[in-house]
Design a protein around this motif. Structure first.
Motif: not given
Length: 162
Positions: A98-99, A104-105, A152-154, A161-162
């Motif tokens: 889901x990222x 970067x991610x 990662x999701x947080x 991030x993103x």
């Protein structure tokens, strides 16, 4: 046959070829780190799919990994030999579910996954020590992937991030 630490692996056997991360697990230094990179083709191939499909792929990678890792460990008579890296492939794949994929991610996800996989905080360490066989080889990396996925999701949700 490839010898590593006096263990004979045979990359002509499909299950060993896969369990050893297409051979990346035979890196003389940091085989788990190199093996983790073998998740990238799976991540790139499925990044346009919805998260539900990515979860399905992660489950398939993990279930297949139980057999691949267990069979390869049985072949060489070593539980969770460092060259067996399919568990790292599944764990890093789980991290990136889901990222939004960017360098970067991927870097953050990679570093988080390696952090949890190497340091094995509770309950990952408990799973690593208590669970045996192919499931035991896989479960600590699946847990490390889940811990990393949450972070990662947080980071995406909070805008870091993103």
């Amino acid at each position: 046959m490839i010898l590593q630490h006096k263990i004979a692996f045979n990359l002509k056997k499909p299950h060993q070829f896969l369990a050893l991360g297409f051979g990346l697990g035979l890196a003389p230094k940091a085989p788990g780190t190199f093996g983790t990179l073998a998740a990238l083709p799976f991540i790139f191939a499925t990044m346009q799919l919805g998260w539900q499909w990515q979860v399905l792929v992660a489950v398939l990678l993990s279930v297949v990994g139980i057999w691949l890792c267990g069979k390869t460990a049985d072949d060489v008579q070593v539980h969770d030999h460092s060259a067996i890296v399919w568990d790292e492939i599944a764990g890093f794949y789980i991290t990136m579910i889901g990222a939004a994929i960017s360098w970067q991610s991927l870097l953050v996800g990679f570093l988080l996954f390696r952090f949890f996989d190497i340091l094995k905080p509770w309950p990952i360490k408990l799973l690593d020590k208590q669970v045996k066989g192919g499931f035991g080889i896989m479960i600590d990396d699946v847990a490390a992937g889940l811990f990393s996925l949450i972070i990662v999701q947080a980071l995406f949700k909070t805008g870091y991030l993103g």
